[in-house]
Each structure stands twice: as C-alpha cells, then as structure tokens.
Design an enzyme around this catalytic site. Structure first.
Site, PDB file in Angstrom:
ATOM      1  N   HIS A  72       0.838  -1.195   0.000  1.00  0.00           N
ATOM      2  CA  HIS A  72       0.000   0.000   0.000  1.00  0.00           C
ATOM      3  C   HIS A  72       0.874   1.245   0.000  1.00  0.00           C
ATOM      4  O   HIS A  72       1.761   1.396   0.828  1.00  0.00           O
ATOM      5  CB  HIS A  72      -0.922   0.006   1.236  1.00  0.00           C
ATOM      6  CG  HIS A  72      -2.164  -0.803   1.041  1.00  0.00           C
ATOM      7  ND1 HIS A  72      -3.370  -0.494   1.639  1.00  0.00           N
ATOM      8  CD2 HIS A  72      -2.406  -1.904   0.305  1.00  0.00           C
ATOM      9  CE1 HIS A  72      -4.288  -1.383   1.279  1.00  0.00           C
ATOM     10  NE2 HIS A  72      -3.713  -2.251   0.476  1.00  0.00           N
ATOM     11  N   TYR A 201      -9.461   5.971   7.078  1.00  0.00           N
ATOM     12  CA  TYR A 201      -9.594   6.391   8.472  1.00  0.00           C
ATOM     13  C   TYR A 201     -10.652   7.495   8.514  1.00  0.00           C
ATOM     14  O   TYR A 201     -10.440   8.567   7.953  1.00  0.00           O
ATOM     15  CB  TYR A 201      -8.266   6.916   9.014  1.00  0.00           C
ATOM     16  CG  TYR A 201      -7.220   5.859   9.254  1.00  0.00           C
ATOM     17  CD1 TYR A 201      -6.952   5.396  10.533  1.00  0.00           C
ATOM     18  CD2 TYR A 201      -6.500   5.313   8.187  1.00  0.00           C
ATOM     19  CE1 TYR A 201      -5.989   4.426  10.767  1.00  0.00           C
ATOM     20  CE2 TYR A 201      -5.538   4.339   8.403  1.00  0.00           C
ATOM     21  CZ  TYR A 201      -5.294   3.901   9.685  1.00  0.00           C
ATOM     22  OH  TYR A 201      -4.340   2.938   9.904  1.00  0.00           O
ATOM     23  N   PRO A 293      -4.544   0.737  18.351  1.00  0.00           N
ATOM     24  CA  PRO A 293      -4.270   0.262  16.984  1.00  0.00           C
ATOM     25  C   PRO A 293      -4.395   1.329  15.908  1.00  0.00           C
ATOM     26  O   PRO A 293      -4.100   1.040  14.739  1.00  0.00           O
ATOM     27  CB  PRO A 293      -5.324  -0.835  16.785  1.00  0.00           C
ATOM     28  CG  PRO A 293      -6.442  -0.461  17.715  1.00  0.00           C
ATOM     29  CD  PRO A 293      -5.786   0.168  18.908  1.00  0.00           C
ATOM     30  N   LYS A 297       0.841   0.114  14.830  1.00  0.00           N
ATOM     31  CA  LYS A 297       2.206  -0.079  15.319  1.00  0.00           C
ATOM     32  C   LYS A 297       2.425  -1.331  16.171  1.00  0.00           C
ATOM     33  O   LYS A 297       3.569  -1.710  16.417  1.00  0.00           O
ATOM     34  CB  LYS A 297       2.632   1.142  16.155  1.00  0.00           C
ATOM     35  CG  LYS A 297       2.770   2.421  15.358  1.00  0.00           C
ATOM     36  CD  LYS A 297       3.814   2.284  14.289  1.00  0.00           C
ATOM     37  CE  LYS A 297       3.820   3.451  13.338  1.00  0.00           C
ATOM     38  NZ  LYS A 297       4.381   3.110  12.038  1.00  0.00           N
ATOM     39  N   TYR A 385       3.819   6.845   9.907  1.00  0.00           N
ATOM     40  CA  TYR A 385       2.986   5.689   9.546  1.00  0.00           C
ATOM     41  C   TYR A 385       3.831   4.557   8.965  1.00  0.00           C
ATOM     42  O   TYR A 385       3.633   3.387   9.302  1.00  0.00           O
ATOM     43  CB  TYR A 385       1.907   6.113   8.553  1.00  0.00           C
ATOM     44  CG  TYR A 385       0.776   5.119   8.426  1.00  0.00           C
ATOM     45  CD1 TYR A 385      -0.342   5.207   9.243  1.00  0.00           C
ATOM     46  CD2 TYR A 385       0.821   4.094   7.490  1.00  0.00           C
ATOM     47  CE1 TYR A 385      -1.377   4.288   9.145  1.00  0.00           C
ATOM     48  CE2 TYR A 385      -0.204   3.170   7.370  1.00  0.00           C
ATOM     49  CZ  TYR A 385      -1.298   3.276   8.211  1.00  0.00           C
ATOM     50  OH  TYR A 385      -2.326   2.352   8.111  1.00  0.00           O
TER      51      TYR A 385
END
Length: 390
Positions: A72, A201, A293, A297, A385
């Site tokens: 991704h 998100y 979450p 990580k 990220y």
C-alpha cells in the site's frame, strides 16, 4: 532439558525470535500456554512496516507475504464528508506498508519452525520463569501432567500483556506508564471485497471508523463504540448500517456487506514497561508495551523488539559481546515511545472523546485540514505511519 534461549509465548514475536535465533545457530525452545489452534485463531493487526517484512525475510518466512501481501502506497483520511489521500510512497521517498494479516504471519512462522524441526511446547501449564536475576535462569512448567524444568542462558518473555514474565518481576524493579481510552473498537471480519484499495480512516460526528483489509477478498472493519457496548448486542445488520452512516457517499455505495466471520470488542490503551531487561530475562512485544491500533504499530513494535534482541543474542554468542544485551531496553524504548506518541496522536485526532465538547471537535477539524493542506504536516504523518520517523 537445556537450551540456550527459552522463549515464553508462541505468538508472532516468540515465533519470529525463535526462527531468527535458529538461523543464527542459537538453540531455542518455545513454551506456549495455549494450543496452536487457539494461537492461530487470534484476529489481530494487518499492516506491516518494511522493517517487519525484512525480519520475516531474514527468518525465511516471507515467501507467502510477497506472493499474497498487498503493498500500500497511501491511506485515506475521511472527514467533513470527504476523503483525502495521504501519499505515503511519494512523501517518504519511496517507502510503503504491506497489508498482510497477523494470523497469516503466525501461520507462516509456525510452518517455518515445523519445517526446521524446532521444539514448541503448546498447552504448557503453570509456566514460571525463575533465577533470571542470577547466572542460572530456568523455566518450570507442566505438560500432560508431568513437571519439567528447562535450563537456559536467557529467557525471552514474548507472552503478551497478561503473561507471566512481566508479572514475575519484583514490583520495585519495574515501572509502568499507562493511558486508558474511554472507548473501544468493535471489529468485524468478512469475506467481502474491501470498500477501497487503501485503508480509510474516518472521523465523523458519530465516531471513528476504519475500513481495512486482509486480502482482495477479505475485509476488516472497525467502529468506535462506548466501552459499555457488548458484541452480542451488535448483529451484522446493525454493524453494517452504522458503518454506512460513517462513510462518504461513494464508499457507502461501493460497500459490499456479508456475514461476519468474527466480531470482537477491543478496549484501547497505551502502556509501556521500563526497563525491558531484568538480568537474564527480556520482555518483547505486548509483554512490554501496548499501543492503540490507530497508528498500526503493535505488531511492528513487537518485530523491532525481536530484531534488537536477536542482534543482541547473536553478538553475545558469536562475538562474546554484551553490548547489545546491555543496550536492549534503551534501543527498544526509543522506538517504542516514538510509536506511542504517534499512536496517541492518531487516536486523539480521529476519535470522539466523551468529555470533549465543541472546542475539541473544532480543533480536530482544524488539524485534519492542516494535514491535507500542508505538505510538511502530511509528510510527518506519512513518515510516522511507514516507520521512517521511529
């Protein structure tokens, strides 16, 4: 019985450590309280940083992730009814993440360990690490009603948040830091195609939502819910209906629903133990730290712990060096606290807090707007990220 490293816990952290040690010629035995089927039944994270993929390659367990994993290059932030793409690949100079379920990571590591003929004792009862503050550590346990003592040079505590290893440390030798969040994630797994090519998100007035995936045909969705909610009160129909209310019109129209394979409730917390080494016992993964979450990580921190511990053990056995052992906590905790900060920030940014009012909502909206308008702000998110900034 004797081995060089006794590993307690056969989750991905323990299995990865065992495989890396084996590749370095270091004997190890894994003890696991649960059955192999129970371990494989745990539904967990699915976003891997490059460091985690690299370690799986070093362990000889990356063939399937390269064949079936989904690289991704970005994520999408949904707020104000619109989606905004964060181009991870472009903003970080070519870095990306890999979507591949933790269950599949565990399965691959189990297969690699079995192929190597290494010993894993499942359903080990009354496991107790002992003597780790001296020169003769050992682990006692029972299996099939018979008591055993496993002598070793070192103990690796990879047995999770509720495991026995951290609980075995005298209270005056350990310090913990914790933040508990006033909500949880209700998750649903289904054999349906993902609603989007990349993770979404969503920050909405109804609460946070996450559209994730495990493959091109298996999806994982989450809803922010109060801690008072119970899984059994959420039918599949109720879940899908609520998820649709938290999506933008395009995603709502593209969402494919279906029967759930699994539904579960997960409370959110931030937790860190200091130090992570106690004489000849080391904590790794969830035994030492928990992250909400939101920042993806948890598994990646466990893998990096294992990477540092594997390096320390290799230096000790091959070079006679104690440096990696002495610096294990320091190396791990630097990365852990950076990940804790990012995960806390993402959680604070994307969720609705019960005690928050109109002011907090306006600040969240302003910050989300700044992220998508400012290359510097988007880059900071992207670097964290993918793990580049950790």
């Amino acid at each position: 019985m004797r081995t060089q490293v006794a590993i307690i816990g056969a989750g991905p952290a323990g299995l990865l450590l065992g495989q890396l040690l084996y590749k370095a010629g270091i004997d190890n035995i894994i003890l696991e309280q649960r059955s192999a089927d129970y371990v494989l039944g745990r539904i967990r994270a699915g976003v891997l940083e490059q460091v985690s993929v690299d370690l799986l390659e070093a362990a000889g367990a990356a063939e399937r992730i390269h064949a079936e994993g989904l690289p991704h290059d970005g994520i999408e932030l949904l707020f104000g009814g619109q989606r905004h793409r964060i181009d991870l690949h472009e903003l970080t100079g070519g870095k990306r993440v890999m979507v591949y379920g933790q269950t599949e990571v565990t399965r691959d590591l189990m297969a690699a360990r079995a192929a190597a003929g290494l010993t894993t004792v499942y359903e080990a009862a009354n496991v107790q690490p002992q003597g780790f503050d001296g020169d003769q550590p050992r682990v006692t346990y029972e299996h099939d009603g018979v008591s055993h003592t496993l002598q070793c040079d070192f103990i690796a505590g990879c047995d999770g948040f509720h495991g026995v290893c951290r609980a075995s440390v005298p209270p005056d030798q350990i310090r913990t830091f914790e933040k508990v969040y006033p909500f949880g994630w209700l998750g649903l797994l289904s054999d349906t195609p993902p609603v989007s090519d990349e993770l979404i998100y969503a920050h909405t007035e109804r609460g946070f939502a996450l559209c994730s995936q495990r493959s091109l045909t298996r999806s994982r969705y989450y809803l922010q819910v109060p801690l008072t909610e119970k899984v059994e009160d959420w039918s599949d129909e109720r879940f899908w209906d609520e998820l649709k209310l938290r999506l933008d019109p395009e995603a709502r129209a593209q969402l494919v629903t279906g029967p759930s394979l699994e539904k579960s409730m997960a409370p959110l917390r931030s937790f860190v133990t200091e130090p992570m080494r106690f004489g000849r016992m080391f904590l790794a993964g969830d035994a030492a730290h928990i992250v909400p979450p939101t920042g993806a990580k948890g598994l990646n921190l466990a893998a990096s712990d294992v990477g540092y511990l594997h390096q320390a053990m290799t230096e000790y056995y091959q070079q006679g060096s104690h440096e990696g052992i002495e610096r294990y906590s320091e190396r791990c905790l630097r990365r852990i606290w950076n990940a804790e900060r990012f995960s806390w920030w993402m959680t604070s940014l994307m969720h609705n807090f019960p005690e928050g009012g109109g002011f907090d909502a306006k600040v969240q909206a302003a910050e989300l707007g700044y992220i998508v308008r400012s290359r510097a702000a988007a880059t900071a998110l992207a670097e964290n990220y993918v793990g580049l900034a950790l």
